[in-house]
Design a protein around this motif. Structure first.
Motif, PDB file in Angstrom:
ATOM      1  N   GLN A 160       0.846  -1.204   0.000  1.00 50.58           N
ATOM      2  CA  GLN A 160       0.000   0.000   0.000  1.00 50.58           C
ATOM      3  C   GLN A 160       0.882   1.254   0.000  1.00 50.58           C
ATOM      4  O   GLN A 160       0.609   2.221  -0.704  1.00 50.58           O
ATOM      5  N   SER A 219       0.846   4.033  -2.854  1.00 52.79           N
ATOM      6  CA  SER A 219       0.594   5.423  -2.486  1.00 52.79           C
ATOM      7  C   SER A 219       1.780   6.313  -2.858  1.00 52.79           C
ATOM      8  O   SER A 219       1.607   7.433  -3.339  1.00 52.79           O
ATOM      9  N   VAL A 223       1.535   9.486  -5.396  1.00 48.26           N
ATOM     10  CA  VAL A 223       1.947  10.837  -4.994  1.00 48.26           C
ATOM     11  C   VAL A 223       3.131  11.283  -5.849  1.00 48.26           C
ATOM     12  O   VAL A 223       3.186  12.419  -6.326  1.00 48.26           O
ATOM     13  N   PRO A 247     -13.209   2.439  -4.305  1.00 48.04           N
ATOM     14  CA  PRO A 247     -11.816   2.292  -4.761  1.00 48.04           C
ATOM     15  C   PRO A 247     -11.567   0.949  -5.424  1.00 48.04           C
ATOM     16  O   PRO A 247     -12.369   0.022  -5.296  1.00 48.04           O
ATOM     17  N   SER A 266      -5.186  -0.604  -1.935  1.00 45.71           N
ATOM     18  CA  SER A 266      -6.301   0.136  -2.524  1.00 45.71           C
ATOM     19  C   SER A 266      -5.827   1.409  -3.209  1.00 45.71           C
ATOM     20  O   SER A 266      -4.883   2.072  -2.756  1.00 45.71           O
ATOM     21  N   GLN A 288      -7.031   8.791  -8.065  1.00 40.17           N
ATOM     22  CA  GLN A 288      -5.577   8.604  -8.092  1.00 40.17           C
ATOM     23  C   GLN A 288      -5.140   7.866  -9.349  1.00 40.17           C
ATOM     24  O   GLN A 288      -4.157   8.242  -9.985  1.00 40.17           O
ATOM     25  N   ILE A 315      -8.186  15.785  -5.705  1.00 39.17           N
ATOM     26  CA  ILE A 315      -7.804  15.051  -4.486  1.00 39.17           C
ATOM     27  C   ILE A 315      -8.009  15.906  -3.235  1.00 39.17           C
ATOM     28  O   ILE A 315      -8.563  15.466  -2.241  1.00 39.17           O
ATOM     29  N   GLN A 349       6.031   8.313   1.949  1.00 40.33           N
ATOM     30  CA  GLN A 349       5.117   7.277   2.425  1.00 40.33           C
ATOM     31  C   GLN A 349       5.811   6.318   3.393  1.00 40.33           C
ATOM     32  O   GLN A 349       5.259   5.959   4.430  1.00 40.33           O
ATOM     33  N   LEU A 355      -0.709  14.465   0.029  1.00 43.24           N
ATOM     34  CA  LEU A 355      -1.673  14.116  -1.023  1.00 43.24           C
ATOM     35  C   LEU A 355      -2.266  12.739  -0.763  1.00 43.24           C
ATOM     36  O   LEU A 355      -3.263  12.374  -1.367  1.00 43.24           O
ATOM     37  N   ASP A 356      -1.614  11.974   0.088  1.00 43.47           N
ATOM     38  CA  ASP A 356      -2.086  10.621   0.368  1.00 43.47           C
ATOM     39  C   ASP A 356      -1.728  10.275   1.815  1.00 43.47           C
ATOM     40  O   ASP A 356      -0.560  10.301   2.186  1.00 43.47           O
ATOM     41  N   SER A 379      -2.430   7.381   3.332  1.00 38.94           N
ATOM     42  CA  SER A 379      -2.564   5.930   3.562  1.00 38.94           C
ATOM     43  C   SER A 379      -1.650   5.458   4.685  1.00 38.94           C
ATOM     44  O   SER A 379      -2.071   4.718   5.576  1.00 38.94           O
ATOM     45  N   VAL A 397      -9.792  17.174   4.878  1.00 34.00           N
ATOM     46  CA  VAL A 397     -10.445  16.649   3.672  1.00 34.00           C
ATOM     47  C   VAL A 397      -9.650  15.493   3.077  1.00 34.00           C
ATOM     48  O   VAL A 397     -10.205  14.427   2.789  1.00 34.00           O
ATOM     49  N   THR A 398      -8.335  15.680   2.913  1.00 37.06           N
ATOM     50  CA  THR A 398      -7.547  14.584   2.325  1.00 37.06           C
ATOM     51  C   THR A 398      -7.516  13.385   3.272  1.00 37.06           C
ATOM     52  O   THR A 398      -7.547  12.236   2.826  1.00 37.06           O
ATOM     53  N   ASP A 410      -9.089   9.808   2.159  1.00 33.49           N
ATOM     54  CA  ASP A 410      -8.253   8.607   2.118  1.00 33.49           C
ATOM     55  C   ASP A 410      -8.824   7.508   3.007  1.00 33.49           C
ATOM     56  O   ASP A 410      -8.777   6.331   2.666  1.00 33.49           O
ATOM     57  N   ARG A 445     -11.557   5.908   1.160  1.00 31.66           N
ATOM     58  CA  ARG A 445     -11.022   5.058   0.084  1.00 31.66           C
ATOM     59  C   ARG A 445     -10.507   3.722   0.629  1.00 31.66           C
ATOM     60  O   ARG A 445     -10.711   2.676   0.013  1.00 31.66           O
ATOM     61  N   LEU A 446      -9.861   3.791   1.801  1.00 34.59           N
ATOM     62  CA  LEU A 446      -9.282   2.579   2.378  1.00 34.59           C
ATOM     63  C   LEU A 446     -10.313   1.769   3.151  1.00 34.59           C
ATOM     64  O   LEU A 446      -9.987   0.731   3.742  1.00 34.59           O
TER      65      LEU A 446
END
Lengths: 297, 394
Positions: A6, A10, A14, A130, A137, A142, A211, A253, B196-197, B199, B223-224, B228, B231-232
């Motif tokens: 994941q 991600s 990004v 998603p 996911s 994205q 996004i 990430q 931006l993510d 996760s 919001v992000t 997310d 989404r997850l």
């Protein structure tokens, strides 16, 4: 293991958005050796044009997205024509100062519109469920963002390598005087570089806006956020922007996933990219793929 | 007749009194999405005061200046307003209030900020917070979690905060409340970036058993985060659903903008503020919508909680002037400061824009003590339960 994958997915997502955002810097620098500080404002303008066309003019979001790229193409070309054309041959610091001034002008113009201080969001046009595979996911937003980035980067790479105009642009980047001597119009090349950067900025704005929502401060900040990507990749390398974008995305990430919140660490996802940038620049001062120019005096 | 005319011209003209206020805030720049409707709230209420004679024949002059969220500009605006004879200052950001606190004390001028950071009232005795502080909001959310937690054990929470004095404002009080017996475990404090993510963050929190995320920031990062989480598949479908995340937030995280930006991901987001919302129909909200319509505001502004926020700050300022006039005192900073300090008990003020009365005293710098919890249901913030006061923070 799905956790690791994941983070990889991600990070790639990004990273590819960083790459697309960074592309505008690279396109302009590659041709004219100018660093456009106002790039974040153009990213924001692109996103706002998509919204205005979609919500206010009632055009479907896909043609709106394409139209915004065309509009920013000509908008950026006009900016170059009005503000920067007459600075050809002037010291580079003067040109950069003009782009800083341009940033203030664009800020002011956007603040005159509702987008300056009101939040908006694109209407939902993609499935909200998603895509999931093996515990990993990715949202449709994205995925579409990654696909658009791949298409645009592929197209620009082909353009610079194979098309006559692209080769002309690279020639101008290498030596303006020599280019002029073989009949290449340097001012036209500069205008086209700005126009293409505007086009890529609109694409980035549309994706980021989808996004994060349309908040001017958030969108324009991307002009600065992607700066380490541009430097790391090498200011004049498209492939460098892609590789550096993905490296940065993955670092963020993994730092957020494995370092932050452990051993008293916090915020490493924001700091680590800069630390790695500094380390890499110690060994490769022109970035990973930047042109190392040797000047003989 | 000539003598009469001459006397008329010679007689001193009794001009209607005008009281000078001043508002400096971010109409452009960071947080202008909150500052813009706030400024319109102040502007509209001041116009109403002058047009309808709420202060009799006296008028209020409240120039509004954009400071672009820059403290240096706020300071310049403040000093300009002082030169114009300002008797009460309407300020804005946490940072600017902290920076100018000594100035406020030095010139002894009462200040009503848009920031609800408890620390700014500690920094200057002249700062009067309009509503419950961020600390109270945050502890209030924590208490709601502790009381309504589903499943066994102590609920595990994560703090998701803005990387600034504004974001960190409630943390110490929150930790103190937990140490004092608020049954929560603070698993992690996350100072967010421009992600931006999220996760990695969300998965990490889930792996640590976090069930509730308490946000003290602005809307965009939330919001992000909630997008997310949706989404997850990690967002709780009902409050405290086990194995999922329930999101809650303080004043500047919520409102209609959150719903506009996050869409369906905002469903089930819990939010607290001391203001009434136009999504909860009542005489007050009708009045607010009428006011907005009267001065040609669009729907977005009319229904913004930050428009209400601005109206309320203006209401407190005008009410303070009205009471001071009624007491037969000269209107100046000192007399307004005194009136504000007496605004308690049977002299408390009910602006109706808030879910409780405004109370100040020599030792109380927080206007409205009560909070209302709201939750997004079918795309609209709805009141959840009755107004409350946090028990672990007085």
């Amino acid at each position: 293991m799905s956790y690791f994958f994941q983070l990889v997915v991600s990070g790639m997502v990004v990273g590819s958005i960083y790459a697309l955002s960074a592309l505008g810097f690279v396109l302009i620098y590659k041709s004219s050796r100018v660093l456009n500080i106002a790039h974040g404002q153009i990213i924001a303008a692109g996103a706002f044009i998509v919204y205005a066309l979609t919500v206010w003019a009632g055009v479907h979001i896909i043609p709106s997205f394409l139209a915004s790229m065309v509009i920013t193409f000509f908008l950026s070309m006009s900016v170059e024509r009005v503000f920067l054309r007459r600075l050809i041959g002037e010291p580079i610091i003067s040109v950069i100062m003009v782009t800083i001034g341009l940033m203030s002008i664009l800020d002011g113009l956007i603040y005159l519109t509702p987008f300056g201080s009101v939040n908006y969001s694109f209407p939902e046009f993609l499935p909200t469920t998603p895509i999931s595979l093996g515990g990993v996911s990715i949202s449709w937003t994205q995925l579409v963002g990654v696909i658009i980035t791949a298409i645009l980067i592929g197209a620009f790479s082909w353009f610079f390598k194979r098309s006559t105009i692209g080769v002309s642009m690279r020639a101008v980047s290498d030596d303006q005087l020599a280019s002029m001597s073989v009949g290449i119009s340097v001012p036209k090349v500069f205008g086209l570089a700005w126009a293409m950067a505007g086009l890529s900025a609109a694409a980035a704005g549309g994706i980021i806006g989808n996004i994060t929502g349309l908040n001017f401060e958030t969108l324009r900040a991307f002009g600065i956020t992607v700066f380490p990507v541009v430097i790391l990749g090498g200011l004049d390398s498209i492939i460098g922007a892609v590789v550096a974008g993905i490296i940065m995305g993955l670092i963020q990430q993994f730092a957020a996933g494995y370092l932050d919140g452990n051993w008293g660490l916090n915020g490493t996802a924001d700091v680590l990219p800069y630390i790695i940038l500094l380390v890499i620049l110690l060994f490769k001062p022109h970035g990973l793929f930047g042109t190392h120019e040797i000047e003989r005096v | 007749m000539a003598v009469g005319l001459a006397l008329a011209f010679m007689a001193p003209v009794q001009a209607a009194e005008s009281y000078q206020l001043g508002l400096s805030l971010a109409i452009t720049g960071p947080t202008s999405d909150a500052g813009n409707p706030y400024s319109k709230g102040v502007e509209d209420y001041m116009r109403l005061v002058n047009e309808t004679g709420i202060l009799g024949d006296a008028k209020v002059d409240c120039p509004i200046r954009d400071d672009m969220y820059e403290t240096a500009v706020t300071k310049r605006n403040f000093e300009d307003f002082l030169d114009q004879g300002m008797v009460l200052f309407l300020s804005y950001a946490t940072g600017a209030n902290l920076a100018l606190a000594n100035d406020f004390t030095e010139v002894e001028i009462p200040v009503i900020p848009a920031s609800f950071h408890k620390g700014i009232a500690d920094a200057s005795n002249y700062i009067f917070l309009p509503i419950a502080s961020y600390s109270h909001q945050y502890v209030g959310l924590g208490e709601f979690v502790a009381k309504n937690h589903k499943g066994g054990g102590v609920p595990k929470v994560a703090a998701f905060i803005h990387p600034s004095a504004f974001g960190r404002a409630p943390l110490e009080d929150f930790k103190t409340a937990v140490a004092a017996g608020l049954k929560l475990e603070i698993v992690e404090v996350v100072e967010h970036g421009k992600d931006l993510d999220n996760s990695a963050l969300l998965k990490r929190l889930a792996s640590k058993g976090v069930q509730y995320v308490l946000c003290q920031t602005i809307q965009s990062p939330v919001v992000t985060l909630i997008n997310d989480s949706q989404r997850l598949g990690m967002t709780a479908k009902s409050f405290g659903e086990e194995g999922k995340l329930t999101f809650l937030g303080a004043h500047y995280t919520g409102g209609n903008d959150l719903i506009a930006l996050a869409g369906s991901a905002a469903e089930g987001f819990y939010w607290t503020t001391s203001y009434r919302l136009t999504s909860e129909k009542g005489p007050w909200t009708d009045w607010q919508l009428e006011l907005a319509k009267k001065y040609g505001r669009d729907d977005k502004t009319a229904n913004s909680h930050n428009y209400t926020n601005g109206i309320m700050a203006a209401q407190v300022a005008v009410e303070t002037i009205r009471r001071t006039r009624e007491a037969g005192k000269e209107i100046n900073s000192a007399s307004l400061f005194e009136t504000l300090n007496q605004m308690n008990g049977d002299k408390s003020y009910e602006p109706l824009t808030t879910v409780g009365p405004v109370n100040y005293s020599d030792t109380d710098r927080m206007g409205v003590d009560t909070l209302q919890l709201y939750v997004v249901k079918n795309g609209v913030f709805r009141a959840e339960g009755e107004p409350f006061k946090p028990e672990f923070l007085k």
